[in-house]
Design a protein around this motif. Structure first.
Motif, mmCIF file in Angstrom:
data_model
loop_
_atom_site.group_PDB
_atom_site.id
_atom_site.type_symbol
_atom_site.label_atom_id
_atom_site.label_comp_id
_atom_site.label_asym_id
_atom_site.label_seq_id
_atom_site.Cartn_x
_atom_site.Cartn_y
_atom_site.Cartn_z
ATOM 1 N N ARG A 237 0.914 -1.089 -0.001
ATOM 2 C CA ARG A 237 -0.039 -0.035 -0.031
ATOM 3 C C ARG A 237 0.972 1.418 0.065
ATOM 4 O O ARG A 237 0.378 2.403 -0.530
ATOM 5 N N ARG A 238 2.330 1.235 0.695
ATOM 6 C CA ARG A 238 2.759 2.390 0.763
ATOM 7 C C ARG A 238 4.065 2.149 -0.655
ATOM 8 O O ARG A 238 4.653 3.297 -0.649
ATOM 9 N N HIS A 239 3.694 1.530 -1.478
ATOM 10 C CA HIS A 239 4.557 1.438 -2.981
ATOM 11 C C HIS A 239 5.773 1.180 -2.609
ATOM 12 O O HIS A 239 6.798 1.930 -3.299
ATOM 13 N N PHE A 240 6.198 0.458 -1.565
ATOM 14 C CA PHE A 240 7.564 0.156 -1.390
ATOM 15 C C PHE A 240 8.033 -1.051 -2.493
ATOM 16 O O PHE A 240 7.211 -1.680 -3.108
ATOM 17 N N ASP A 241 9.418 -1.093 -2.737
ATOM 18 C CA ASP A 241 9.871 -2.202 -3.660
ATOM 19 C C ASP A 241 10.009 -3.348 -2.940
ATOM 20 O O ASP A 241 9.542 -3.442 -1.666
ATOM 21 N N ILE A 242 10.430 -4.481 -3.332
ATOM 22 C CA ILE A 242 10.610 -5.623 -2.976
ATOM 23 C C ILE A 242 11.146 -5.854 -1.725
ATOM 24 O O ILE A 242 10.745 -6.628 -0.877
ATOM 25 N N PHE A 243 12.519 -5.198 -1.630
ATOM 26 C CA PHE A 243 13.167 -5.146 -0.515
ATOM 27 C C PHE A 243 12.411 -4.590 0.693
ATOM 28 O O PHE A 243 12.216 -5.351 1.927
ATOM 29 N N GLY A 244 11.563 -3.521 0.451
ATOM 30 C CA GLY A 244 10.841 -2.914 1.691
ATOM 31 C C GLY A 244 9.844 -3.884 2.036
ATOM 32 O O GLY A 244 9.469 -3.932 3.003
ATOM 33 N N ILE A 245 9.182 -4.470 0.806
ATOM 34 C CA ILE A 245 8.020 -5.354 1.388
ATOM 35 C C ILE A 245 8.456 -6.324 2.330
ATOM 36 O O ILE A 245 7.775 -6.679 3.321
ATOM 37 N N LEU A 246 9.539 -7.073 1.827
ATOM 38 C CA LEU A 246 10.049 -8.261 2.750
ATOM 39 C C LEU A 246 10.513 -7.797 3.967
ATOM 40 O O LEU A 246 10.555 -8.601 5.040
ATOM 41 N N THR A 247 11.153 -6.823 4.122
ATOM 42 C CA THR A 247 11.696 -5.943 5.320
ATOM 43 C C THR A 247 10.403 -5.987 6.325
ATOM 44 O O THR A 247 10.587 -6.340 7.688
ATOM 45 N N LEU A 248 9.315 -5.335 5.903
ATOM 46 C CA LEU A 248 8.222 -4.969 6.795
ATOM 47 C C LEU A 248 7.459 -6.501 7.012
ATOM 48 O O LEU A 248 7.139 -6.408 8.150
ATOM 49 N N ALA A 249 7.646 -7.505 6.192
ATOM 50 C CA ALA A 249 6.954 -8.770 6.398
ATOM 51 C C ALA A 249 7.780 -9.268 7.486
ATOM 52 O O ALA A 249 7.304 -9.756 8.712
ATOM 53 N N VAL A 250 9.220 -9.419 7.552
ATOM 54 C CA VAL A 250 9.713 -9.954 8.524
ATOM 55 C C VAL A 250 9.956 -9.299 9.912
ATOM 56 O O VAL A 250 9.707 -9.852 10.905
ATOM 57 N N VAL A 251 10.155 -7.983 9.918
ATOM 58 C CA VAL A 251 10.102 -7.374 11.081
ATOM 59 C C VAL A 251 8.712 -7.419 11.971
ATOM 60 O O VAL A 251 8.556 -7.446 13.314
ATOM 61 N N THR A 252 7.705 -7.420 11.223
ATOM 62 C CA THR A 252 6.365 -7.399 11.585
ATOM 63 C C THR A 252 6.074 -8.647 12.387
ATOM 64 O O THR A 252 5.510 -9.008 13.387
ATOM 65 N N ALA A 253 6.386 -9.676 11.500
ATOM 66 C CA ALA A 253 6.192 -11.173 12.177
ATOM 67 C C ALA A 253 6.886 -11.706 13.269
ATOM 68 O O ALA A 253 6.609 -12.398 14.193
ATOM 69 N N LEU A 254 8.270 -11.227 12.983
ATOM 70 C CA LEU A 254 9.509 -11.609 13.951
ATOM 71 C C LEU A 254 9.744 -10.494 15.245
ATOM 72 O O LEU A 254 10.521 -11.099 16.315
ATOM 73 N N GLY A 255 9.498 -9.315 15.053
ATOM 74 C CA GLY A 255 10.069 -8.328 15.909
ATOM 75 C C GLY A 255 9.480 -8.506 17.142
ATOM 76 O O GLY A 255 10.162 -8.430 18.307
ATOM 77 N N GLY A 256 8.345 -8.662 17.393
ATOM 78 C CA GLY A 256 7.655 -8.936 18.805
ATOM 79 C C GLY A 256 8.148 -10.125 19.465
ATOM 80 O O GLY A 256 8.522 -9.985 20.797
ATOM 81 N N GLY A 257 8.489 -11.049 18.751
ATOM 82 C CA GLY A 257 8.786 -12.318 19.454
ATOM 83 C C GLY A 257 10.444 -12.069 19.850
ATOM 84 O O GLY A 257 11.163 -12.556 20.804
ATOM 85 N N ILE A 258 11.244 -11.268 19.111
ATOM 86 C CA ILE A 258 12.375 -10.889 19.411
ATOM 87 C C ILE A 258 12.845 -10.102 20.805
ATOM 88 O O ILE A 258 13.260 -10.579 21.643
ATOM 89 N N VAL A 259 11.905 -9.230 20.662
ATOM 90 C CA VAL A 259 11.770 -8.368 21.993
ATOM 91 C C VAL A 259 11.235 -9.253 23.002
ATOM 92 O O VAL A 259 11.799 -9.067 24.297
ATOM 93 N N ARG A 260 10.353 -10.026 23.093
ATOM 94 C CA ARG A 260 9.892 -11.144 24.065
ATOM 95 C C ARG A 260 10.953 -11.751 24.815
ATOM 96 O O ARG A 260 11.372 -11.809 25.798
ATOM 97 N N ASP A 261 11.649 -12.417 23.687
ATOM 98 C CA ASP A 261 12.942 -13.275 24.186
ATOM 99 C C ASP A 261 13.857 -12.350 25.009
ATOM 100 O O ASP A 261 14.678 -13.011 25.915
ATOM 101 N N LEU A 262 14.147 -11.249 24.293
ATOM 102 C CA LEU A 262 15.317 -10.468 25.054
ATOM 103 C C LEU A 262 14.789 -10.053 26.572
ATOM 104 O O LEU A 262 15.852 -9.995 27.280
ATOM 105 N N LEU A 263 13.546 -9.717 26.725
ATOM 106 C CA LEU A 263 12.959 -9.421 27.941
ATOM 107 C C LEU A 263 13.088 -10.301 28.923
ATOM 108 O O LEU A 263 13.307 -10.336 30.056
ATOM 109 N N LEU A 264 12.940 -12.007 28.257
ATOM 110 C CA LEU A 264 13.031 -12.973 29.268
ATOM 111 C C LEU A 264 14.320 -13.691 29.462
ATOM 112 O O LEU A 264 14.623 -14.567 30.004
ATOM 113 N N GLY A 265 15.418 -12.846 28.523
ATOM 114 C CA GLY A 265 16.918 -13.615 28.787
ATOM 115 C C GLY A 265 16.914 -14.646 27.923
ATOM 116 O O GLY A 265 17.835 -15.359 28.219
#
Length: 202
Positions: free
Chosen positions: A22-50
């Motif tokens: 929707r923001r008209h990103f290129d393929i790299f931008g789309i894949l970046t948003l997909a990965v950080v959205t999917a995995l970002g919360g879990g990464i922060v979770r694990d860091l908080l839990l050590g």
């Protein structure tokens, strides 16, 4: 819980990728948003839990799944209105799945109660917040729309049912359905959380 992780990763990756479309990103931008959205919360979770390194980084199938969902959105064709609806549904599913898995992960790591609830909310809302910042949008968690509150309710229900010995798979799926339905209904019916009253200008 593994199935919920898979569902959450795929749904949030679709959500992030579709925002990129929707923001008209290129393929790299789309894949970046997909990965950080999917995995970002879990990464922060694990860091908080050590938990290091975070499992979302070392879990190759989840990374491949997120990339695959991002590629799907890159080739997705449809109107902006259809994309908007799909983003809403995918984001609601990811929010619901991750508030459950985040809370359960904290409980299994020996941090029940308030700690588990907070970790659950952060897991659910973290990836979407990172997505919105990278996409140049106000994070949904900061908007008046009911976003973090459904995740908070879900995390509380998971923690309480675990304490009562009722936290089986059926209960977990019911919480996922409840949080997802509440998030979609909040958008559909324009339910908003309380905001400060602005003084009227003279």
């Amino acid at each position: 819980m593994e199935l919920l992780d898979v569902i959450g990763v795929f749904a949030f990756a679709l959500s992030g990728g579709l925002v990129g479309v929707r923001r008209h990103f290129d393929i790299f931008g789309i894949l970046t948003l997909a990965v950080v959205t999917a995995l970002g919360g879990g990464i922060v979770r694990d860091l908080l839990l050590g938990i290091t390194p975070p499992r979302n980084i070392t879990n190759l199938p989840l990374v491949v799944l997120a990339l695959g969902a991002g590629l799907f959105t890159f080739f997705f064709e449809g109107t902006v209105e259809r994309l908007r609806r799909l983003v809403l549904v995918a984001d609601a599913v990811g929010l619901a799945a991750f508030c459950v898995t985040g809370t359960l992960t904290a409980i299994n790591a020996g941090h029940p109660g308030m700690e588990a609830i907070l970790v659950g909310v952060i897991t659910a809302a973290g990836g979407g917040a990172i997505r919105d910042v990278l996409a140049g949008q106000v994070p949904s968690v900061f908007s008046p729309e009911l976003y973090a509150l459904p995740a908070l309710l879900g995390s509380v229900l998971v923690d309480v049912t675990q304490r009562l010995g009722l936290g089986g798979p059926l209960t977990q799926w019911l919480v996922v359905a409840l949080v997802c339905a509440l998030r979609i209904a909040a958008v559909k019916f324009n339910w908003k959380s309380p905001t400060p009253r602005r003084p009227e200008r003279e």
